[in-house]
Design an enzyme around this catalytic site. Structure first.
Site, PDB file in Angstrom:
ATOM      1  N   SER A  46      -3.684  -5.094  -3.547  1.00 12.03           N
ATOM      2  CA  SER A  46      -2.320  -4.932  -3.052  1.00 12.03           C
ATOM      3  C   SER A  46      -1.373  -4.240  -4.020  1.00 12.03           C
ATOM      4  O   SER A  46      -0.358  -3.683  -3.606  1.00 12.03           O
ATOM      5  CB  SER A  46      -1.740  -6.295  -2.661  1.00 12.03           C
ATOM      6  OG  SER A  46      -1.852  -7.213  -3.746  1.00 12.03           O
ATOM      7  N   LYS A  49       4.007  -2.456  -0.931  1.00  8.67           N
ATOM      8  CA  LYS A  49       5.349  -2.792  -0.447  1.00  8.67           C
ATOM      9  C   LYS A  49       6.135  -1.573   0.036  1.00  8.67           C
ATOM     10  O   LYS A  49       7.040  -1.703   0.875  1.00  8.67           O
ATOM     11  CB  LYS A  49       6.136  -3.498  -1.553  1.00  8.67           C
ATOM     12  CG  LYS A  49       5.681  -4.910  -1.868  1.00  8.67           C
ATOM     13  CD  LYS A  49       6.117  -5.896  -0.798  1.00  8.67           C
ATOM     14  CE  LYS A  49       5.888  -7.335  -1.223  1.00  8.67           C
ATOM     15  NZ  LYS A  49       6.370  -8.297  -0.198  1.00  8.67           N
TER      16      LYS A  49
END
Length: 312
Positions: free
Chosen positions: A301, A51
């Site tokens: 991720s 992110k």
């Protein structure tokens, strides 16, 4: 839609603020899966997830255009990323979290320099409040996925993968709101369209699967999947057309398959990943990728796990 140039520009923009994460390899998982299995280690990224890439690209632009304050609505990885990059750029950040937000997640946001405001229990309550705060204080709201700069920032992962492993045959990517997947799809399909890109979603959080099947954005009720980073109820307005245009395949994995994959990566690879990362490994281990004897890169991720719940 974003394009390859947007991703290349984002890579230049964020280079001084992020890690170029390594690609790991597992011989044991390669044998189990019938492919050479590689793993893009975004769980080793700053703030513990991918992110930071999109958040950095967006906040840099906001500051360049005169913003003196940023907000986000997130109790997880996105909130931590926005708080971190805002502090690096010496801009105050307020992260709007649910009233029942996990204390460890709140502590992480504070550790990265973010202020916290609690509001409601749903994103429908948090999002308007974060936007209201941004407007009130000459600030900018930083969306978690449905934004061109955010999507382009996430697409830098695709650029790194094909530079690090030139003979990549397929990339496997988790799907929440679609920011990560749409960015990687744009970078890969406009740079080397021969590389196959496969999305993975939890069976009980299958909003993108249903949307693609129906040919239109389709919402689902709130979900309790263990992959909490993928608990969106529908894909983004900006991300969905890119998925429709480029995505090669989408597979679903069960909660048990996710847990097994997360445990396997921890026990055998000695890597702590969060369940949202583990969906890509789960798809490979359960032989759902419809690929054999290829070089496959699973995107891990993030690795922000609450250790108090890890055993369960």
């Amino acid at each position: 839609m974003i394009n390859l140039y947007d991703c290349i520009q984002a890579k230049e923009n964020i280079a001084d603020f992020i890690h170029e994460t390594p690609i790991l390899h597992s011989s044991q998982l390669s044998e189990i899966c019938g492919n050479e299995m590689y793993f893009k280690a975004e769980h080793l990224q700053k703030t513990g997830s991918f992110k930071i890439r999109g958040a950095t690209n967006k906040v840099l632009r906001a500051v360049k255009e005169g913003a003196t304050f940023v907000t986000a609505a997130s109790s997880g990885n996105h909130g931590q990323a926005v708080a971190y990059i805002a502090r690096q750029l010496d801009v105050p950040a307020t992260i709007v979290v649910p009233v029942d937000a996990n204390e460890s997640k709140q502590n992480a946001i504070r550790a990265y320099g973010g202020n916290i405001e609690k509001c409601g229990t749903t994103s429908a309550e948090r999002l308007p409040r974060a936007k209201e705060l941004a407007a009130k204080h000459n600030g900018i709201f930083i969306p978690p996925y449905d934004d061109p700069l955010v999507m382009a920032g996430q697409g830098t992962i695709g650029l790194e993968i094909v530079d690090q492993l030139e003979d990549t045959d397929a990339i496997v990517v988790p799907i929440g709101g679609g920011g990560l997947l749409s960015g990687i799809l744009t970078a890969i399909k406009q740079k080397n369209p021969k590389v196959k890109v496969i999305g993975v979603e939890p069976e009980i959080a299958n909003d993108t699967f249903l949307s693609l099947k129906n040919g239109m954005i389709t919402s689902i009720p709130a979900t309790t999947t263990i992959a909490d980073g993928l608990r969106t109820n529908q894909p983004g307005d900006m991300t969905f057309p890119i998925l429709q245009k480029y995505l090669d395949d989408l597979v679903l994995v069960s909660e048990e398959e996710i847990k097994l994959a997360q445990s396997f990566v921890l026990e055998r690879m000695k890597q702590l990943i969060e369940p949202s990362s583990a969906v890509t490994v789960a798809a490979a281990m359960s032989k759902k990728l419809d690929i054999q004897n290829k070089n496959v890169v699973c995107v891990l991720s993030g690795g922000n796990v609450d250790v108090r719940t890890l055993r369960s």
